[in-house]
Write an enzyme that holds these catalytic residues in place. Structure first.
Site, PDB file in Angstrom:
ATOM      1  N   HIS A 144      -2.603   6.475   4.482  1.00 28.40           N
ATOM      2  CA  HIS A 144      -1.153   6.614   4.683  1.00 28.40           C
ATOM      3  C   HIS A 144      -0.706   7.975   4.146  1.00 28.40           C
ATOM      4  CE1 HIS A 144      -0.912   2.542   5.890  1.00 28.40           C
ATOM      5  NE2 HIS A 144      -0.386   1.976   4.833  1.00 28.40           N
ATOM      6  N   CYS A 174       0.810  -1.222   0.000  1.00 31.05           N
ATOM      7  CA  CYS A 174       0.000   0.000   0.000  1.00 31.05           C
ATOM      8  C   CYS A 174       0.842   1.270   0.000  1.00 31.05           C
ATOM      9  CB  CYS A 174      -0.966   0.003   1.183  1.00 31.05           C
ATOM     10  SG  CYS A 174      -0.274  -0.578   2.708  1.00 31.05           S
TER      11      CYS A 174
HETATM   12  C1  2RA Z   1       0.887  -1.964   6.745  1.00 31.09           C
HETATM   13  N1  2RA Z   1       1.654  -1.906   4.442  1.00 31.09           N
HETATM   14  O1  2RA Z   1       0.580  -0.754   6.599  1.00 31.09           O
HETATM   15  C2  2RA Z   1       1.379  -2.778   5.568  1.00 31.09           C
HETATM   16  C3  2RA Z   1       0.387  -3.826   5.186  1.00 31.09           C
HETATM   17  N2  2RA Z   1      -0.828  -3.269   4.769  1.00 31.09           N
HETATM   18  O2  2RA Z   1       0.816  -2.577   7.828  1.00 31.09           O
END
Ligand code: 2RA
Length: 335
Positions: free
Chosen positions: A242, A129
């Site tokens: 994120h 991601c």
């Molecule tokens: C996380 N990228 O953010 C890893 C798995 N989604 O934990």
């Protein structure tokens, strides 16, 4: 033409989002199969577009007759069923990290390297991601001048740890405000009102597995085998999106206006960059949608050919479910 589609790992955060995105995008489905562990088998899911679907236990025979399998399960389950999925003749779009670095398996972000999807031999890997969100934001820069190096710090939402992530963050927050003890099970330490500079395990070089993904996956997706990446991944008490601070060093010195214009026109991006009006991306505004918001675009003060930016994106959607469905749409677009 309609397709028989299975979601492997249908009851997890990503699996449920895949179902939601398939319906939002009106994916032409003849038969929808929702596969999960025996614990979930028998549950009926009411879908808007595909009627009532009873969850079936994932087993080798469950893939027979499928055209597309969207993988939303962990590595071990993906490895367990990959042969049966390939034997069924279905195209397997796998969100796990099991096959991402396999040279026989294309690793695809449709806005960046769509052509790679058509080289598949049964399996296409969905990138990590934070990799997807970072690369969508910097792809336009790479097209202006090849990226030679990337420094990135990620601020990763708790949803990255699955359904339990947000649950633990909110429970801890509530207990702290009520002066009660807290539980730490999903994360190694308290995540509420805290930052954890660890996602995944540490390697010999002092970087975590999550941090090395940006280099390893970035080189494959951008077709830049010499790309240098130094990344720090941090878990932050944000629910869903994120955020990444990226310092991009390109072969040639770029003009800021050219970069800003290219990003404003880039597929999958939304420019939010006006410091006079205090306009910049924030994770609470990028959740539940598929664009990567990009802002704080400025020339690096250390490196002449450096461009710095800040970006945010929904890690369950564009970071996983939507990217996988977009790959499926890409595949059927040529049928
Ligand atoms: C996380 N990228 O953010 C890893 C798995 N989604 O934990």
């Amino acid at each position: 033409k309609k397709y028989n589609v299975a979601i492997l790992g249908a009851t997890g955060a990503v699996g449920m989002e895949m179902l939601k995105v398939l319906q939002e995008r009106d994916f032409p489905i003849q038969e929808l199969r929702l596969l999960a562990s025996s614990r979930s088998a028998g549950k009926v899911i009411e879908t808007e577009k595909y009627g009532s679907v009873t969850i079936q236990e994932a087993k080798d025979s469950a893939f027979e007759g499928m055209n597309i399998v969207l993988g939303a399960a962990e590595n071990d389950i993906s490895k367990k069923f990959v042969d049966a999925i390939k034997a069924s003749g279905a195209a397997y779009i796998d969100n796990s990290s099991a096959f991402r670095m396999d040279p026989e398996v294309p690793l695809v972000v449709p806005e960046i390297n769509p052509e790679d999807a058509f080289t598949h031999k049964g399996v296409i890997a969905n990138p990590n991601c934070s990799t997807i969100i970072t690369l969508v934001a910097i792809n336009a820069i790479n097209r202006l001048s090849p990226i030679e190096a990337l420094y990135a710090s990620t601020y990763q939402a708790v949803s990255g740890a699955g359904i339990k992530g947000p649950k633990e963050m909110y429970e801890q927050s509530r207990n702290i405000l009520e002066g009660k003890d807290i539980e730490c099970s999903t994360f190694p330490y308290q995540i509420a009102y805290n930052l954890l500079p660890q996602i995944g395990g540490f390697g010999e070089n002092g970087y975590t597995s999550e941090e090395m993904k940006l280099q390893n996956e970035g080189r494959k997706i951008l077709h830049l085998p010499e790309l240098k990446v130094s990344c720090t991944c941090v878990r932050v008490p944000v629910e869903r999106s994120h955020s990444i601070s990226a310092n991009v060093i390109t072969k040639d010195r770029l003009e800021l206006e050219d970069v800003r214009k290219a990003i404003s026109e880039a597929a999958g991006c939304k420019l939010k960059d006006d410091t006079e009006k205090n306009i910049y991306p924030m994770p609470i505004e990028t959740s539940d949608q598929d664009l990567v918001y990009v802002g704080r675009i400025r020339r690096d003060l250390v490196c002449e050919n450096g461009i710095n930016l800040w970006c945010c994106g929904d890690q369950v959607r564009k970071g996983a479910a939507t990217n996988a469905v977009q790959i499926a749409q890409l595949l059927i677009s040529r049928d």
